[in-house]
Design a protein around this motif. Structure first.
Motif, short mmCIF file in Angstrom:
data_model
loop_
_atom_site.label_atom_id
_atom_site.label_comp_id
_atom_site.label_asym_id
_atom_site.label_seq_id
_atom_site.Cartn_x
_atom_site.Cartn_y
_atom_site.Cartn_z
N LEU A 6 0.84 -1.19 0.00
CA LEU A 6 0.00 0.00 0.00
C LEU A 6 0.86 1.23 0.00
N GLN A 7 0.44 2.20 -0.74
CA GLN A 7 1.13 3.47 -0.73
C GLN A 7 0.71 4.23 0.51
N ILE A 82 -16.75 1.62 -1.02
CA ILE A 82 -17.11 0.20 -1.01
C ILE A 82 -16.12 -0.57 -0.14
N LEU A 83 -14.84 -0.29 -0.30
CA LEU A 83 -13.83 -0.98 0.49
C LEU A 83 -14.04 -0.71 1.97
N VAL A 84 -14.30 0.53 2.34
CA VAL A 84 -14.53 0.88 3.75
C VAL A 84 -15.81 0.22 4.25
N ALA A 85 -16.85 0.23 3.44
CA ALA A 85 -18.11 -0.41 3.85
C ALA A 85 -17.90 -1.89 4.10
N ARG A 86 -17.16 -2.56 3.24
CA ARG A 86 -16.88 -3.98 3.42
C ARG A 86 -16.04 -4.20 4.69
N ALA A 87 -15.08 -3.32 4.91
CA ALA A 87 -14.24 -3.44 6.11
C ALA A 87 -15.08 -3.28 7.37
N LYS A 88 -16.03 -2.36 7.35
CA LYS A 88 -16.90 -2.15 8.51
C LYS A 88 -17.82 -3.34 8.75
N ASP A 90 -16.94 -6.42 8.20
CA ASP A 90 -16.10 -7.53 8.63
C ASP A 90 -16.02 -7.49 10.16
N THR A 91 -16.61 -8.47 10.80
CA THR A 91 -16.68 -8.49 12.27
C THR A 91 -15.33 -8.70 12.93
N THR A 92 -14.32 -9.09 12.17
CA THR A 92 -12.99 -9.26 12.76
C THR A 92 -12.21 -7.95 12.80
N LEU A 93 -12.72 -6.92 12.15
CA LEU A 93 -12.04 -5.62 12.12
C LEU A 93 -12.77 -4.65 13.05
N LYS A 94 -12.03 -4.12 14.01
CA LYS A 94 -12.63 -3.19 14.97
C LYS A 94 -11.82 -1.89 14.99
N VAL A 95 -12.52 -0.77 15.04
CA VAL A 95 -11.90 0.53 15.22
C VAL A 95 -12.62 1.17 16.39
N SER A 96 -11.88 1.44 17.45
CA SER A 96 -12.51 2.01 18.64
C SER A 96 -12.68 3.52 18.48
N ASP A 97 -13.73 4.05 19.09
CA ASP A 97 -13.97 5.49 19.07
C ASP A 97 -12.79 6.23 19.68
N TYR A 149 -10.04 1.82 9.14
CA TYR A 149 -10.65 0.59 8.62
C TYR A 149 -9.87 0.07 7.42
N ARG A 150 -9.46 0.98 6.52
CA ARG A 150 -8.67 0.55 5.36
C ARG A 150 -7.36 -0.10 5.82
N GLN A 151 -6.71 0.52 6.81
CA GLN A 151 -5.45 -0.02 7.31
C GLN A 151 -5.64 -1.39 7.95
N LYS A 152 -6.72 -1.55 8.70
CA LYS A 152 -6.98 -2.85 9.33
C LYS A 152 -7.27 -3.91 8.27
N LEU A 153 -7.99 -3.53 7.22
CA LEU A 153 -8.24 -4.47 6.13
C LEU A 153 -6.93 -4.85 5.45
N GLN A 154 -6.08 -3.87 5.25
CA GLN A 154 -4.76 -4.13 4.66
C GLN A 154 -3.99 -5.12 5.52
N MET A 155 -3.95 -4.88 6.80
CA MET A 155 -3.20 -5.76 7.71
C MET A 155 -3.78 -7.17 7.71
#
Length: 192
Positions: A6-7, A82-88, A90-97, A149-155
C-alpha cells in the motif's frame, strides 16, 4: 507472486491541497448526490474538491478533460467507499472510538499548526469551502475512521500468500475488480 504494498497516505497534505486548490479556483459549491454507497452519499462537491486537488498535484491528470477527471475521481471515491463499507461489515475488524478520536485530534492539531493557528485555519476554511471548524473536525474524524478501517483491512490481507482468494470470494466480488491486483490501495488517495 509479490504482494503489492500500500502506498502511504499523506492526509494532512491532502487536506491542505484541497484547501489550496479550492482557494485558487473560484467556484460555487456543486450540490447534489453523485452516488450512494452503502447508504453513504458521495456529493458532487466531494468529487469536485478531490478533482481540483488531484489536478493541482498531477500534471497528467490535469491534462485530461474535466469530464474524464470527474469520472476517474468518482470511480475512486466509489471504490474507496465500497472498500470501507466492506471493512466495517467484517466483524474481525474493529476501530474504537477512542483510537479514532485520538488520531483525528492529532491530525487536526497538525493542520492547525501548519496553518499558523486555529483562527487562520478557520479563516482559510471559510474562504475556501464555507466550512466551519466543527464541520471540518467532523470530516476529519470520519476520514480518520475510514482510514483506520482501510489499514486494518490491509493488515488482514497483506502477507497472506493467498490474498488473491479474497478477490475471488463472492462476498468481495462486487468490491474489487479481477483485473486490479492493487485493489487494497485506497484509490481516492493513491495517486495524490
Amino acid at each position: 507472486m509479490r504482494i503489492p504494498r500500500l502506498q502511504s497516505i499523506n492526509i494532512t497534505g491532502l487536506v491542505l491541497s484541497v484547501l489550496v486548490a479550492m482557494g485558487h479556483a473560484a467556484r460555487t459549491p456543486v450540490e447534489g448526490v453523485a452516488a450512494v454507497v452503502d447508504g453513504t452519499p458521495i456529493l458532487f462537491s466531494d468529487v469536485e474538491e478531490l478533482r481540483q486537488a488531484m489536478a493541482s498535484q498531477r500534471p497528467a491528470f490535469e491534462a485530461q478533460a474535466v469530464s474524464e477527471q470527474r469520472k476517474e475521481v468518482l470511480a475512486r471515491l466509489i471504490d474507496e467507499k465500497i472498500l470501507v463499507a466492506r471493512a466495517k461489515q467484517d466483524t474481525t475488524l474493529k476501530v474504537s472510538d477512542k483510537d479514532a478520536d485520538a488520531k483525528a485530534d492529532e491530525w487536526y492539531g497538525r493542520v492547525v499548526q501548519q496553518q499558523g493557528g486555529e483562527k487562520q485555519l478557520e479563516l482559510a476554511l471559510k474562504q475556501a469551502t464555507g466550512m466551519s471548524l466543527g464541520q471540518f473536525k467532523a470530516r476529519i474524524k470520519d476520514q480518520t475512521r475510514d482510514q483506520m478501517y482501510r489499514q486494518k483491512l490491509q493488515m488482514k490481507f497483506v502477507g497472506d500468500p493467498e490474498w488473491a482468494v479474497m478477490r475471488d470470494d463472492p462476498k468481495w466480488a462486487n468490491t474489487v475488480s479481477k483485473n486490479t491486483p492493487h485493489f487494497l490501495v485506497p484509490t481516492a488517495y493513491s495517486q495524490i
